[in-house]
Design a protein around this motif. Structure first.
Motif, short mmCIF file in Angstrom:
data_model
loop_
_atom_site.label_atom_id
_atom_site.label_comp_id
_atom_site.label_asym_id
_atom_site.label_seq_id
_atom_site.Cartn_x
_atom_site.Cartn_y
_atom_site.Cartn_z
N SER A 129 5.48 -10.52 -12.76
CA SER A 129 4.65 -11.13 -12.39
C SER A 129 5.24 -12.05 -11.27
N LYS A 130 5.76 -12.02 -10.67
CA LYS A 130 6.59 -13.06 -9.51
C LYS A 130 5.76 -11.99 -7.99
N PRO A 131 5.07 -13.22 -7.37
CA PRO A 131 4.30 -13.48 -6.23
C PRO A 131 5.62 -11.74 -5.69
N LYS A 132 4.55 -11.81 -4.64
CA LYS A 132 5.25 -10.73 -3.67
C LYS A 132 4.51 -11.10 -2.49
N PRO A 133 5.54 -10.63 -1.26
CA PRO A 133 5.20 -11.00 0.13
C PRO A 133 3.56 -10.04 1.22
N GLU A 134 2.99 -10.45 1.50
CA GLU A 134 1.82 -9.15 2.14
C GLU A 134 2.05 -8.01 2.79
N PHE A 135 3.28 -8.12 3.50
CA PHE A 135 4.44 -7.39 3.46
C PHE A 135 5.89 -7.75 4.19
N ILE A 136 6.60 -7.07 4.72
CA ILE A 136 8.41 -7.01 4.57
C ILE A 136 8.23 -6.47 6.46
N PHE A 137 9.16 -7.88 6.94
CA PHE A 137 9.11 -6.54 8.42
C PHE A 137 10.32 -7.01 8.37
N THR A 138 11.23 -5.93 9.18
CA THR A 138 12.61 -5.34 9.27
C THR A 138 12.71 -5.35 10.91
N PRO A 139 13.06 -6.68 11.13
CA PRO A 139 13.11 -6.45 13.23
C PRO A 139 14.34 -5.58 13.52
N TYR B 263 0.63 -1.35 -0.03
CA TYR B 263 -0.10 0.67 0.26
C TYR B 263 0.96 0.89 -0.17
N ASN B 264 2.32 1.08 0.30
CA ASN B 264 2.80 2.36 0.21
C ASN B 264 4.53 1.86 -0.85
N PRO B 265 3.90 1.64 -2.00
CA PRO B 265 4.74 1.27 -3.21
C PRO B 265 6.10 1.46 -3.51
N SER B 266 6.19 3.01 -2.54
CA SER B 266 7.92 3.49 -3.76
C SER B 266 8.32 2.90 -2.35
N SER B 267 8.06 2.96 -0.73
CA SER B 267 9.31 1.99 0.49
C SER B 267 8.91 0.60 -0.06
N PHE B 268 8.57 0.35 -0.19
CA PHE B 268 7.55 -1.59 -0.51
C PHE B 268 8.62 -1.88 -1.59
N SER B 269 8.94 -1.26 -2.74
CA SER B 269 10.06 -1.53 -3.71
C SER B 269 11.24 -1.48 -3.55
N ARG B 270 11.67 -0.55 -2.50
CA ARG B 270 12.64 0.23 -2.27
C ARG B 270 13.19 -0.79 -1.42
#
Length: 534
Positions: free
Chosen positions: A75-85, A53-60
């Motif tokens: 075309s490749k599957p993307k994660p629901e979200f990325i967590f950076t502990p 939902y925040n494509p610029s930061s998500f893609s970065r």
């Protein structure tokens, strides 16, 4: 932090009562955050999460360390979200919450994996990524000859921090400095000092890991079977590597490097045939790999070049004596030799320009831009005949950007037992081959280049290891076989498992069965537990 099964059940019931009947990405993230708040002693800031939902930061973040553009295509599957502990307990909590909520987990420490398994899930969606890039602490103890290194640190950062403390200490791991140390060591960890000191896995003293029950374990707590499995058994099958304790090795204050290139017109074929006969028998302080590619030849035609790229743990005069005795055919001269420090040799072998200083290693960036690529690997037991080499050259001249790297064995590599770690490719191996083809025009030419790679791989079959035809697990190749969703047959797993691990595959299966019987940590080529064999 340890959690009882009753505690996990209570939290699970609570979360299920507030979560979703039909999950959505937003609901998944909210349930995950609620679970983290129960299971993490340290609050987790919202800035630790990245969503589409925040494509610029998500893609970065998604693209930050991923090296193969094939797996970043839309075309490749993307994660629901990325967590950076931000801490190891947060990683622990993430594992617990993924297990409670039934979320498929992918863990990334560097992103160099050739088939994108740490940031793409081709067999199971939806999924999430736990990216360990913030966990990069390095504590070097020169007096005790060791260092604790968190999984998100790059190999280059590790080398730099060691060199900061000492000019006469090093570590025998990868030649590519932007590799994440967490995943790199799980497969073996090749480097230019392997003939002297073995692989990275041969120089690991301890580790911290989050297991499938959400426990943080060190070597004493996990036991020797699991400690054996994570040192060479491939990444993401047994848990999340948090940190390695590595043994430092002595290096001279002055080492010598060189690169000598020979084209076909300069007798490359005969010289390479001779290299195959001597490379594993040279002084173990001398590492000479061969980088084979195409370039412009005479009259604008293409030719094949062989570049002998070397590190010698000693001075140039001694190196010249070794070469004169053992490999005079290369014609090495004093002007080819560069005496330098070990840390500067790291930059040289990695291919950095001469004006780059060691501080660049702290940026953790690869030298070359990202490309689309496909790779495979082989192990060679007998010299490849000159006539067969000519066939390789013919194949190379038919491809746009072909590359192969031949890495020599012998020395310490031949003295370590095949069962000492899961990495089995030891005694009797002359050298390893890595094949790569790269392109820049995306999916539209992918089939063409992969077909070329398959033809070359088929051509090489008579000249490489047999029964099994061995492969290096850190050069993942899904064409060797894949698991199905959650399960696979023993016969399917054995096909690729024995190529990577030979007879060690069955012991890896037994360890997996004991420590992760529910197969929580899984991907396309993870080690399956016995209960999932059919």
């Amino acid at each position: 932090m340890r959690f009882s099964s009753n505690f996990i059940v209570l939290v699970s019931v609570f979360l299920l009562s507030v979560s979703w009947a039909t999950p959505t990405p937003t609901a998944t993230l909210q349930s995950f955050k609620q679970c983290l708040s129960f299971n993490s002693r340290i609050s987790v800031p919202s800035s630790s999460f990245y969503t589409p939902y925040n494509p610029s930061s998500f893609s970065r973040i998604l693209n930050s360390t991923a090296q193969n553009l094939r797996y970043l295509e839309p075309s490749k599957p993307k994660p629901e979200f990325i967590f950076t502990p931000l801490s190891e307990p947060q990683v622990q909590a993430a594992v617990i919450c993924c297990k409670i909520l039934g979320i498929h987990l992918r863990v990334r420490s560097g992103g160099h994996d050739y088939e994108g398994l740490s940031y793409v899930s081709g067999i199971e969606t939806p999924f999430v990524i736990v990216d360990l890039a913030n966990l990069r602490s390095i504590t070097v103890n020169i007096q005790k000859n060791n260092a604790w290194v968190q999984a998100g640190a790059t190999v280059g950062e590790v080398y730099y921090r060691i060199a900061q403390k000492s000019k006469v200490h090093g570590f025998p791991a990868g030649l590519c400095t932007s590799l994440g140390i967490g995943g790199h060591i799980t497969g073996g960890a090749y480097g230019s000092m392997m003939r002297k000191y073995g692989l990275g896995v041969d120089n690991v003293l301890d580790a911290r890991i989050v297991d499938a029950n959400g426990r943080i374990l060190d070597r004493a707590a996990m036991g020797e079977d699991l400690f054996w499995a994570i040192r060479g058994g491939g990444g993401a099958s047994f848990g999340v590597i948090l940190a390695w304790k590595i043994k430092l090795v002595p290096v001279p204050e002055t080492v010598t490097v060189f690169t000598v290139t020979k084209s076909l017109e300069q007798g490359a074929t005969k010289i390479l045939y001779r290299w195959q006969q001597v490379a594993d028998k040279l002084d173990e302080n001398l590492f000479i790999r061969v980088i084979i590619q195409t370039s412009a030849g005479q009259n604008g035609t293409r030719t094949v070049t062989t570049s002998y790229n070397a590190l010698f743990l000693g001075g140039a005069n001694r190196l010249l004596r070794v070469m004169k005795k053992s490999f005079p055919e290369l014609g090495l001269s004093r002007k080819d030799c560069i005496e330098t420090s070990w840390i500067n040799s790291v930059l040289y072998i990695a291919g950095y320009p001469s004006n780059i200083t060691a501080e660049f290693l702290l940026q953790g960036k690869p030298l070359l831009p990202k490309v689309y690529f496909k790779a495979k690997s082989d192990f060679v037991k007998e010299p490849i005949p000159e006539a067969a080499l000519e066939g390789i050259w013919k194949s190379f001249l038919q491809e746009d950007i072909p590359l192969t790297i031949w890495t020599p064995y012998g020395g310490m590599m031949s003295r370590i037992s095949e069962s000492a770690t899961p990495f089995p490719h030891r005694k009797g191996t002359l050298f390893k081959i890595q094949y790569v083809t790269a392109w820049v025009d995306g999916e539209k030419s992918e089939k063409k280049h992969i077909n070329w790679m398959r033809k070359l791989y088929k051509y090489m079959a008579p000249y490489v290891s047999q029964s099994p035809r061995e492969a290096y697990v850190n050069y993942r190749d899904l064409e060797l076989g894949m698991n199905k969703k959650r399960s696979t047959s023993y016969s399917q797993a054995k096909v690729w498992g024995e190529k990577y691990f030979k007879d060690n595959f069955n012991r890896l299966v037994r360890v997996k069965t004991i420590f992760d019987p529910e197969n929580f940590f899984r991907h396309e080529q993870s080690i399956p537990p016995l209960r999932f064999y059919r």
